[in-house]
Design an enzyme around this catalytic site. Structure first.
Site, PDB file in Angstrom:
ATOM      1  N   SER A 104     -11.038  -5.413  -0.093  1.00  0.00           N
ATOM      2  CA  SER A 104     -11.658  -4.570   0.649  1.00  0.00           C
ATOM      3  C   SER A 104     -12.468  -3.592  -0.431  1.00  0.00           C
ATOM      4  O   SER A 104     -11.705  -2.900  -1.561  1.00  0.00           O
ATOM      5  CB  SER A 104     -11.044  -3.742   1.309  1.00  0.00           C
ATOM      6  OG  SER A 104     -11.803  -2.954   2.200  1.00  0.00           O
ATOM      7  N   ASN A 157       0.713  -1.222  -0.025  1.00  0.00           N
ATOM      8  CA  ASN A 157      -0.117   0.116  -0.062  1.00  0.00           C
ATOM      9  C   ASN A 157       0.818   1.383  -0.046  1.00  0.00           C
ATOM     10  O   ASN A 157       0.350   2.232  -0.434  1.00  0.00           O
ATOM     11  CB  ASN A 157      -0.811   0.123   1.386  1.00  0.00           C
ATOM     12  CG  ASN A 157      -0.293  -0.448   2.378  1.00  0.00           C
ATOM     13  OD1 ASN A 157       0.301  -1.618   2.764  1.00  0.00           O
ATOM     14  ND2 ASN A 157      -0.475   0.407   3.364  1.00  0.00           N
ATOM     15  N   THR A 171     -26.254 -11.299  10.069  1.00  0.00           N
ATOM     16  CA  THR A 171     -26.987 -10.812   9.067  1.00  0.00           C
ATOM     17  C   THR A 171     -26.212  -9.929   8.091  1.00  0.00           C
ATOM     18  O   THR A 171     -25.485  -9.047   8.678  1.00  0.00           O
ATOM     19  CB  THR A 171     -28.223  -9.761   9.439  1.00  0.00           C
ATOM     20  OG1 THR A 171     -28.971 -10.629  10.577  1.00  0.00           O
ATOM     21  CG2 THR A 171     -29.179  -9.562   8.224  1.00  0.00           C
ATOM     22  N   CYS A 206       1.257   6.968   9.900  1.00  0.00           N
ATOM     23  CA  CYS A 206       1.614   7.432  11.121  1.00  0.00           C
ATOM     24  C   CYS A 206       0.673   7.474  12.299  1.00  0.00           C
ATOM     25  O   CYS A 206      -0.460   7.911  11.806  1.00  0.00           O
ATOM     26  CB  CYS A 206       2.191   9.033  10.938  1.00  0.00           C
ATOM     27  SG  CYS A 206       3.231   9.552  12.299  1.00  0.00           S
TER      28      CYS A 206
HETATM   29  C1  PLP Z   1      -6.486  -0.378   3.338  1.00  0.00           C
HETATM   30  C2  PLP Z   1      -5.708  -1.789   3.650  1.00  0.00           C
HETATM   31  C3  PLP Z   1      -6.312  -2.802   4.399  1.00  0.00           C
HETATM   32  C4  PLP Z   1      -7.283  -2.811   5.455  1.00  0.00           C
HETATM   33  O1  PLP Z   1      -8.413  -2.750   4.844  1.00  0.00           O
HETATM   34  P1  PLP Z   1      -9.795  -2.255   5.283  1.00  0.00           P
HETATM   35  O2  PLP Z   1     -10.960  -2.687   4.586  1.00  0.00           O
HETATM   36  O3  PLP Z   1      -9.824  -1.003   5.554  1.00  0.00           O
HETATM   37  O4  PLP Z   1      -9.956  -2.857   6.778  1.00  0.00           O
HETATM   38  C5  PLP Z   1      -5.351  -3.855   4.492  1.00  0.00           C
HETATM   39  N1  PLP Z   1      -4.270  -4.281   3.810  1.00  0.00           N
HETATM   40  C6  PLP Z   1      -3.995  -3.126   2.875  1.00  0.00           C
HETATM   41  C7  PLP Z   1      -2.955  -3.339   2.203  1.00  0.00           C
HETATM   42  C8  PLP Z   1      -4.519  -1.971   2.597  1.00  0.00           C
HETATM   43  O5  PLP Z   1      -4.175  -1.163   2.024  1.00  0.00           O
END
Ligand code: PLP
Length: 400
Positions: A205, A157, A243, A331
């Site tokens: 996600s 990320n 649910t 951070c």
């Molecule tokens: C944003 C992110 C997550 C967390 O996902 P959420 O749906 O916000 O809990 C996990 N891993 C990476 C690499 C991400 O960029």
């Protein structure tokens, strides 16, 4: 009047993305007329169940999964990673080791730190080199029949660096370890074909690819003996009780279908925008380096480490100039710890605190890049002029 987020150039897509209006449209009926519980046996329940079924097929297709039943809807990437790792430990109680990379998301890192401290699980942390490449030899050495699960992200990320996850999964298979990948940054940006791999579990996600927040999915290969973390009703075939978040799941499905339709755009137009931004900044600003640029990277991400500045100040000034970006480090409030990802990549001290992440999406335009290129060099120069670390030439200048 304060500037609304809408007038900002949004270059923070790895943090979250704007909901695609078509996704919102698909979701809206499930907040109003179609409010049924998918478990109900009347017409309203059936309509909701059908919507969930359709979304499951859409996610299955995005991932190239063999069967729709391999998709388990949940609340997002953090839950997916936690569920996968804990399930793997329960499935093989005699295996007491886990392998992760040094640059995992906190969703994996924090859980593993807890498991090491409180459950006596041994965690192997595989290093990366200064380009962000995983140390494959160290990975091979850590693999053994004591390893319950490997959890290695598909794409980082902070830098966008892509790991060779299908190959890593094959090696894990040789020692009988399960393999999970946090694919939150890869899903919807890169083509994935799970049935052609040995990957056992994968999390994604919706809000990272223009879907709603708080909803995601965990892929669980049919052969995995999955133990749920949340027990209750029989939803998701007992793998995640409660649910269903029907509007969210419908939004995830719609976002998955749109992402698949936009792969080419991401790989060509978005990549071109990213490259123009990165080259434009590096051409105008000295003592700056694009992290992970020598490795294979996501087409949308550029993290640039500027020596002699604090990224936090750059993010603030860019925000005032109407450009939303992130620090290269996630951070935590009040902490000035440099990012674990940049530390793992051995980014030099002078640049460690000056990493700024620009992350794009299909919603960005050429005009956005023009605005960023017009603002960034001046802001970096301004910060260097007051830098307590010393400007690029001459003696350090004290803060007034
Ligand atoms: C944003 C992110 C997550 C967390 O996902 P959420 O749906 O916000 O809990 C996990 N891993 C990476 C690499 C991400 O960029």
């Amino acid at each position: 009047m304060t500037m609304s987020a809408n007038s900002h150039v949004y270059l923070d897509a790895n943090a979250t993305t704007a909901l695609d209006p078509r996704v919102l449209e698909a979701m809206l009926p499930y907040f109003t007329q179609q409010f049924g519980n998918p478990s109900s046996k009347h017409g309203g329940g059936e309509a909701a169940a059908n919507a969930v079924r359709r979304a499951r097929a859409q996610v299955q297709k995005l991932l190239g999964a063999d069967k729709p039943t391999e998709i388990v809807f949940n609340s997002g990437g953090t839950e997916g990673a936690n569920a996968a790792i804990l399930a793997a430990l329960e499935a093989a109680p005699r295996r007491r080791e886990i392998i992760i990379s040094a640059v995992e998301h906190p969703a994996v890192l924090a859980l593993c730190a807890y498991l090491e401290k409180h459950k006596g699980i041994r965690i192997h942390v595989i290093p990366v080199d200064r380009h962000g490449w995983l140390d494959i030899d160290a990975y091979r050495r850590a693999l053994s029949d004591r390893v319950a699960v490997v959890s290695i992200m598909w794409a980082n990320n902070e830098t966008g660096v892509i790991f060779p996850v299908p190959e890593l999964a094959e090696l894990a298979k040789e020692v009988g370890a399960l393999f999970h990948s946090d694919a939150v940054q890869a899903a919807g940006k890169l083509p994935i074909d799970l049935k052609a791999t040995e990957i056992d579990m994968l999390s994604l996600s919706a809000h990272k690819f223009h879907g709603p927040k708080g909803v995601g999915a965990l892929y669980v290969r049919d052969s995995v003996r999955f133990k749920p973390q949340i027990r209750g009703g029989h939803q998701e075939r007992g793998r995640r009780a409660g649910t269903e978040n029907v509007p969210g799941i419908v939004g995830l499905g719609a976002a998955a279908e749109l992402a698949a339709a936009h792969f080419d755009d991401e790989q060509t137009r978005v990549r071109t925008l990213r490259d123009r931004l990165e080259r434009g900044i590096l051409d105008q600003v000295g003592h700056a380096v694009a992290l992970g640029a020598a490795a294979e990277r996501l087409p949308n991400t550029s993290t640039i480490a500027f020596s002699f500045i604090e990224a936090e100040a750059a993010v603030m000034l860019l925000d005032r100039a109407g450009i939303a970006v992130s620090m290269g480090s996630a951070c935590s409030a009040g902490s000035f710890e440099p990012s674990h990802v940049l530390v793992a990549m051995k980014v030099p001290e002078a640049a460690l605190r000056g990493a700024v992440r620009f992350s794009l999406s299909r919603h960005n335009s050429d005009a956005d890049i023009d605005r960023a290129l017009a603002a960034v060099p001046g802001i970096v120069a301004k910060l260097r002029a007051i830098s307590p670390f010393g400007a690029e030439e001459g003696a350090p200048v004290a803060l007034g």
